[in-house]
Design a protein around this motif. Structure first.
Motif, PDB file in Angstrom:
ATOM      1  N   GLU A 120      17.854 -32.271  64.302  1.00 23.01           N
ATOM      2  CA  GLU A 120      16.418 -32.763  64.345  1.00 23.01           C
ATOM      3  C   GLU A 120      16.942 -33.731  65.094  1.00 23.01           C
ATOM      4  O   GLU A 120      17.709 -34.604  63.705  1.00 23.01           O
ATOM      5  CB  GLU A 120      15.595 -32.313  63.262  1.00 23.01           C
ATOM      6  CG  GLU A 120      15.224 -31.395  62.448  1.00 23.01           C
ATOM      7  CD  GLU A 120      14.871 -31.074  61.793  1.00 23.01           C
ATOM      8  OE1 GLU A 120      13.107 -31.351  61.288  1.00 23.01           O
ATOM      9  OE2 GLU A 120      14.734 -30.761  60.126  1.00 23.01           O
ATOM     10  N   LEU A 121      17.252 -34.076  66.264  1.00 22.65           N
ATOM     11  CA  LEU A 121      17.942 -35.962  66.731  1.00 22.65           C
ATOM     12  C   LEU A 121      16.156 -36.598  66.157  1.00 22.65           C
ATOM     13  O   LEU A 121      15.172 -36.746  66.451  1.00 22.65           O
ATOM     14  CB  LEU A 121      17.864 -35.344  68.006  1.00 22.65           C
ATOM     15  CG  LEU A 121      17.640 -36.969  68.739  1.00 22.65           C
ATOM     16  CD1 LEU A 121      19.107 -37.199  68.316  1.00 22.65           C
ATOM     17  CD2 LEU A 121      17.270 -36.892  70.117  1.00 22.65           C
ATOM     18  N   GLU A 122      16.699 -37.279  65.734  1.00 20.32           N
ATOM     19  CA  GLU A 122      15.417 -38.652  64.865  1.00 20.32           C
ATOM     20  C   GLU A 122      15.376 -39.263  65.638  1.00 20.32           C
ATOM     21  O   GLU A 122      16.482 -40.264  65.700  1.00 20.32           O
ATOM     22  CB  GLU A 122      15.389 -39.244  63.278  1.00 20.32           C
ATOM     23  CG  GLU A 122      14.938 -37.713  63.052  1.00 20.32           C
ATOM     24  CD  GLU A 122      13.797 -37.786  62.478  1.00 20.32           C
ATOM     25  OE1 GLU A 122      12.563 -38.902  62.858  1.00 20.32           O
ATOM     26  OE2 GLU A 122      13.193 -36.282  62.399  1.00 20.32           O
ATOM     27  N   VAL A 123      14.862 -40.441  66.443  1.00 18.16           N
ATOM     28  CA  VAL A 123      15.142 -41.422  67.178  1.00 18.16           C
ATOM     29  C   VAL A 123      13.786 -42.373  67.144  1.00 18.16           C
ATOM     30  O   VAL A 123      12.317 -42.620  67.053  1.00 18.16           O
ATOM     31  CB  VAL A 123      14.451 -41.025  69.104  1.00 18.16           C
ATOM     32  CG1 VAL A 123      14.285 -42.571  69.899  1.00 18.16           C
ATOM     33  CG2 VAL A 123      15.432 -40.336  69.406  1.00 18.16           C
ATOM     34  N   ASN A 124      14.072 -44.362  66.720  1.00 19.40           N
ATOM     35  CA  ASN A 124      13.567 -44.991  65.860  1.00 19.40           C
ATOM     36  C   ASN A 124      12.296 -45.322  67.212  1.00 19.40           C
ATOM     37  O   ASN A 124      12.665 -45.345  68.266  1.00 19.40           O
ATOM     38  CB  ASN A 124      14.086 -46.330  65.589  1.00 19.40           C
ATOM     39  CG  ASN A 124      13.633 -47.314  64.976  1.00 19.40           C
ATOM     40  OD1 ASN A 124      12.634 -47.762  65.504  1.00 19.40           O
ATOM     41  ND2 ASN A 124      14.876 -47.902  64.463  1.00 19.40           N
ATOM     42  N   GLN A 125      11.321 -45.443  66.833  1.00 17.67           N
ATOM     43  CA  GLN A 125       9.718 -45.642  67.814  1.00 17.67           C
ATOM     44  C   GLN A 125       9.713 -47.041  68.223  1.00 17.67           C
ATOM     45  O   GLN A 125       8.870 -46.816  69.191  1.00 17.67           O
ATOM     46  CB  GLN A 125       8.728 -45.489  66.721  1.00 17.67           C
ATOM     47  CG  GLN A 125       8.480 -43.998  66.433  1.00 17.67           C
ATOM     48  CD  GLN A 125       6.759 -44.068  65.546  1.00 17.67           C
ATOM     49  OE1 GLN A 125       6.380 -44.473  65.021  1.00 17.67           O
ATOM     50  NE2 GLN A 125       6.808 -42.645  64.881  1.00 17.67           N
ATOM     51  N   ARG A 126      10.960 -47.600  67.530  1.00 15.93           N
ATOM     52  CA  ARG A 126      10.510 -48.765  68.969  1.00 15.93           C
ATOM     53  C   ARG A 126      11.190 -48.694  70.121  1.00 15.93           C
ATOM     54  O   ARG A 126      10.658 -50.355  70.971  1.00 15.93           O
ATOM     55  CB  ARG A 126      11.610 -50.233  67.741  1.00 15.93           C
ATOM     56  CG  ARG A 126      13.095 -49.637  67.628  1.00 15.93           C
ATOM     57  CD  ARG A 126      14.070 -51.516  67.089  1.00 15.93           C
ATOM     58  NE  ARG A 126      15.392 -50.533  67.295  1.00 15.93           N
ATOM     59  CZ  ARG A 126      16.128 -51.020  68.458  1.00 15.93           C
ATOM     60  NH1 ARG A 126      14.902 -51.638  69.385  1.00 15.93           N
ATOM     61  NH2 ARG A 126      17.338 -51.112  68.255  1.00 15.93           N
ATOM     62  N   PHE A 127      11.759 -48.144  70.032  1.00 13.82           N
ATOM     63  CA  PHE A 127      12.305 -47.551  71.624  1.00 13.82           C
ATOM     64  C   PHE A 127      10.720 -47.304  72.410  1.00 13.82           C
ATOM     65  O   PHE A 127      11.048 -47.842  73.769  1.00 13.82           O
ATOM     66  CB  PHE A 127      13.074 -46.391  71.841  1.00 13.82           C
ATOM     67  CG  PHE A 127      14.638 -47.323  71.212  1.00 13.82           C
ATOM     68  CD1 PHE A 127      15.548 -48.121  72.262  1.00 13.82           C
ATOM     69  CD2 PHE A 127      15.347 -46.894  69.867  1.00 13.82           C
ATOM     70  CE1 PHE A 127      16.968 -48.726  71.576  1.00 13.82           C
ATOM     71  CE2 PHE A 127      16.240 -47.874  69.259  1.00 13.82           C
ATOM     72  CZ  PHE A 127      17.581 -48.798  70.252  1.00 13.82           C
ATOM     73  N   ALA A 128      10.168 -46.414  72.061  1.00 13.81           N
ATOM     74  CA  ALA A 128       9.212 -46.097  73.400  1.00 13.81           C
ATOM     75  C   ALA A 128       7.985 -46.643  73.051  1.00 13.81           C
ATOM     76  O   ALA A 128       7.678 -47.625  73.590  1.00 13.81           O
ATOM     77  CB  ALA A 128       8.529 -44.501  72.474  1.00 13.81           C
ATOM     78  N   LEU A 129       7.969 -47.692  72.308  1.00 12.22           N
ATOM     79  CA  LEU A 129       6.766 -48.103  71.469  1.00 12.22           C
ATOM     80  C   LEU A 129       7.089 -49.330  72.867  1.00 12.22           C
ATOM     81  O   LEU A 129       5.915 -50.227  73.476  1.00 12.22           O
ATOM     82  CB  LEU A 129       6.606 -49.060  70.483  1.00 12.22           C
ATOM     83  CG  LEU A 129       5.740 -48.030  69.543  1.00 12.22           C
ATOM     84  CD1 LEU A 129       5.842 -48.657  67.602  1.00 12.22           C
ATOM     85  CD2 LEU A 129       4.796 -48.193  69.702  1.00 12.22           C
TER      86      LEU A 129
END
Length: 164
Positions: A120-129
């Motif tokens: 499961e790859l988890e990416v910090n939402q700050r990048f998309a936001l």
């Protein structure tokens, strides 16, 4: 969805979750039955802050540390991404534990370590936001590092597939 009435929650599961789960489970079962090794990558995002605590990662890999194939794959991918994007904060089994309940946990129970690796790859939402170039660069780096990890330069981080 917790505040929703039970009937509405069941409808959401039937409309969205079950079709995805059934397709993924069927695809993995078909490939394993053909003697193929499966690397299943589920992509998620996490909130940059939870209950007032700022999370200390940009990207995390969740896996079951008892499964050598998953651990090796996650470490290889993480190392590859670190080379391509050294400024990123990378963590293993963060911001959650990799053995939690979910589709990968279900598939681990059904398929052996040599046939199935669930990451499961988890990416910090700050990048998309924030969007913009940082988000595009992260997506490109994730894609390129995954490709390099899968190709392995001749040395696969996964064991040879097993035949059933």
């Amino acid at each position: 969805t917790r505040p929703l009435p039970a009937a509405e929650r069941r409808a959401i599961v039937a409309l969205h979750y079950r079709p995805h789960r059934d397709r993924a489970e069927g695809a993995v079962a078909d490939l394993v039955a053909q003697g193929q090794r499966v690397v299943h990558i589920a992509c998620h995002s996490f909130t940059p802050e939870l209950h007032g605590v700022v999370r200390q990662a940009d990207v995390g890999w969740l896996y079951d540390p008892r499964r050598s194939a998953e651990m090796a794959f996650a470490r290889s991918w993480m190392a590859e991404l670190a080379q391509q994007a050294p400024a990123l904060r990378l963590r293993r089994n963060y911001p959650y534990q990799g053995r939690g309940d979910g589709l990968t946990a279900l598939l681990r129970k059904r398929f052996g370590n040599g046939a199935y690796a669930g990451i499961e790859l988890e990416v910090n939402q700050r990048f998309a936001l924030q969007g913009g170039s940082a988000w595009a660069q992260l997506r490109d780096a994730l894609t390129a590092s995954l490709g390099a990890t899968l190709s392995g330069g001749g040395a696969s981080p996964l064991p040879a597939p097993t035949r059933r």
